[in-house]
Design a protein around this motif. Structure first.
Motif, PDB file in Angstrom:
ATOM      1  N   LEU A   1      -1.835  -6.798  -7.088  1.00 17.91           N
ATOM      2  CA  LEU A   1      -1.000  -5.638  -7.373  1.00 17.91           C
ATOM      3  C   LEU A   1       0.276  -6.060  -8.094  1.00 17.91           C
ATOM      4  CD1 LEU A   1       0.018  -2.712  -7.107  1.00 17.91           C
ATOM      5  CD2 LEU A   1       0.751  -3.282  -4.777  1.00 17.91           C
TER       6      LEU A   1
ATOM      7  N   SER B   1      -2.078   2.720   4.330  1.00 15.36           N
ATOM      8  CA  SER B   1      -1.182   1.823   3.597  1.00 15.36           C
ATOM      9  C   SER B   1       0.211   2.428   3.551  1.00 15.36           C
ATOM     10  CB  SER B   1      -1.688   1.607   2.161  1.00 15.36           C
ATOM     11  OG  SER B   1      -0.726   0.915   1.377  1.00 15.36           O
TER      12      SER B   1
ATOM     13  N   VAL C   1       7.328  -8.639  -6.659  1.00 13.45           N
ATOM     14  CA  VAL C   1       7.343  -8.963  -5.234  1.00 13.45           C
ATOM     15  C   VAL C   1       8.748  -8.771  -4.668  1.00 13.45           C
ATOM     16  CG1 VAL C   1       7.078 -10.824  -3.545  1.00 13.45           C
ATOM     17  CG2 VAL C   1       5.390 -10.555  -5.392  1.00 13.45           C
TER      18      VAL C   1
ATOM     19  N   THR D   1      -4.704  -0.840 -10.011  1.00 14.82           N
ATOM     20  CA  THR D   1      -3.381  -0.467 -10.490  1.00 14.82           C
ATOM     21  C   THR D   1      -3.476   0.144 -11.888  1.00 14.82           C
ATOM     22  OG1 THR D   1      -2.524  -2.384  -9.293  1.00 14.82           O
ATOM     23  CG2 THR D   1      -1.025  -1.313 -10.842  1.00 14.82           C
TER      24      THR D   1
ATOM     25  N   GLU E   1      -8.004  -1.527  -4.421  1.00 15.43           N
ATOM     26  CA  GLU E   1      -6.819  -0.998  -5.108  1.00 15.43           C
ATOM     27  C   GLU E   1      -6.939  -1.335  -6.587  1.00 15.43           C
ATOM     28  OE1 GLU E   1      -3.304  -0.819  -7.235  1.00 15.43           O
ATOM     29  OE2 GLU E   1      -3.953  -2.813  -6.580  1.00 15.43           O
TER      30      GLU E   1
ATOM     31  N   ASP F   1       5.081  -2.103   8.331  1.00 17.50           N
ATOM     32  CA  ASP F   1       5.549  -2.337   6.968  1.00 17.50           C
ATOM     33  C   ASP F   1       6.954  -2.917   6.903  1.00 17.50           C
ATOM     34  OD1 ASP F   1       7.120  -0.226   7.751  1.00 17.50           O
ATOM     35  OD2 ASP F   1       6.310   1.219   6.313  1.00 17.50           O
TER      36      ASP F   1
ATOM     37  N   LEU G   1       7.678 -10.082   3.074  1.00 13.43           N
ATOM     38  CA  LEU G   1       6.356  -9.474   2.987  1.00 13.43           C
ATOM     39  C   LEU G   1       5.687  -9.527   4.356  1.00 13.43           C
ATOM     40  CD1 LEU G   1       4.975 -10.966  -0.358  1.00 13.43           C
ATOM     41  CD2 LEU G   1       6.180  -8.800  -0.009  1.00 13.43           C
TER      42      LEU G   1
ATOM     43  N   GLY H   1      -3.261  -8.089  -2.443  1.00 15.84           N
ATOM     44  CA  GLY H   1      -1.844  -7.761  -2.503  1.00 15.84           C
ATOM     45  C   GLY H   1      -1.146  -8.396  -3.681  1.00 15.84           C
TER      46      GLY H   1
ATOM     47  N   VAL I   1       9.559  -5.239  -3.728  1.00 19.72           N
ATOM     48  CA  VAL I   1       8.983  -4.834  -2.442  1.00 19.72           C
ATOM     49  C   VAL I   1       9.845  -5.351  -1.289  1.00 19.72           C
ATOM     50  CG1 VAL I   1       7.009  -5.092  -0.894  1.00 19.72           C
ATOM     51  CG2 VAL I   1       6.640  -4.672  -3.342  1.00 19.72           C
TER      52      VAL I   1
ATOM     53  N   LEU J   1       3.027  -4.578   2.084  1.00 17.49           N
ATOM     54  CA  LEU J   1       2.396  -5.525   1.164  1.00 17.49           C
ATOM     55  C   LEU J   1       2.232  -6.879   1.841  1.00 17.49           C
ATOM     56  CD1 LEU J   1       1.362  -5.999  -1.743  1.00 17.49           C
ATOM     57  CD2 LEU J   1       3.648  -6.861  -2.292  1.00 17.49           C
TER      58      LEU J   1
END
Length: 267
Positions: free
Chosen positions: A204, A148, A221, A98, A96, A262, A233, A201, A224, A195
């Motif tokens: 990100l 994801s 965080v 960003t 990943e 998730d 998480l 993770g 999320v 995440l």
């Protein structure tokens, strides 16, 4: 015998040297499967395999660059030779990067496409060739692709990554359809992890703060978590247990779909 029992199964886990891949390999061995770890991190991958074997599991390591066809051919051959078969593929390897859309670097986008999309596609290709009737293993099996939650939500800073994970979702469904129509005896599914505070993770969250999308890593965080009905998480074990389910006979009539793991973030 429990439908969750993976005794007799032989699995290859890509990107299995660390992070989520390592957790998935560990969970598969706990369920009774023999596991081959495929990774470009040779030293770390070998150490992870040794740790699994130390706990009594049948485990090995093979170098695998998922973007390279010859590397896939060698890794599948090593899995069949060392484990005595091959009927579970966990297509976990991925990266990943960003970036804001306004600042997208084509080189970064191509790298994610090569690893996340091409790597997953080549994995399915060579799993099918080995698992289908007449293949090197020939007993069918299960392919679990790692997509994801990014494939199902609009979160800032991950346009390129989200695109690659959305592609994995589509490829999963088409591959399952082809495998069914052609009688391969292979189920193909994917999971959408939320995440997880692995190194990848958390990077990100750091990147999102540095790009000015959130005032701090903690607030990135927190954003999320705020979007997640479960209020936390994910943990590596959450994702690993979902992989065991999709590899096992407990999911015997689950095919060509995506399983959200998730905490409700993508719902």
């Amino acid at each position: 015998m429990s439908v969750w029992d993976l005794n007799g199964r032989k699995a290859l886990v890509t990107g299995g040297a660390r992070g989520l891949g390592q957790a998935m390999a560990e969970a598969l061995t706990r369920a009774g499967a023999a596991v081959m770890i495929g990774d470009v991190l040779d030293e770390l991958g070998a150490e992870t395999a040794q740790l699994l074997a130390k706990d009594g599991a049948t485990a090995g390591f093979t170098h695998l660059d998922v973007t390279d066809e010859a590397s896939w051919e060698a890794a599948v051959a090593a899995t069949v030779a060392e484990l005595g078969g091959f009927d579970v593929l966990v297509n976990n390897a991925g990266i990943e990067i960003t970036e804001l859309v306004v600042d997208l670097d084509p080189a970064n986008l191509r790298r994610m496409l090569d690893i996340n999309v091409v790597g997953t596609a080549l994995g399915m290709k060579h799993a099918f060739r080995a698992m289908r009737p007449g293949g090197a293993a020939g007993d069918g099996g299960s392919v679990v692709n790692i997509a994801s939650v990014a494939a199902t939500i609009a979160f800032p800073g991950i346009a390129g990554y989200s695109g690659t994970k959305s592609a994995i979702d589509r490829m999963t469904r088409i591959a399952a359809t082809e495998a069914g129509k052609l009688g391969y005896g292979v189920r193909v599914n994917c999971i959408y992890p939320g995440l997880v505070p692995t190194a990848m993770g958390m990077q990100l969250a750091v990147d999102c703060a540095e790009l000015g999308l959130f005032p701090s890593v903690e607030e990135a965080v927190g954003a999320v978590v705020a979007l997640t009905p479960s209020g936390r998480l994910g943990e590596p074990s959450d994702m690993a247990d979902a992989v065991v389910f999709l590899a096992s006979d407990a999911s015997r009539f689950v095919n060509g779909t995506g399983l959200a793991v998730d905490g409700g973030m993508g719902s």
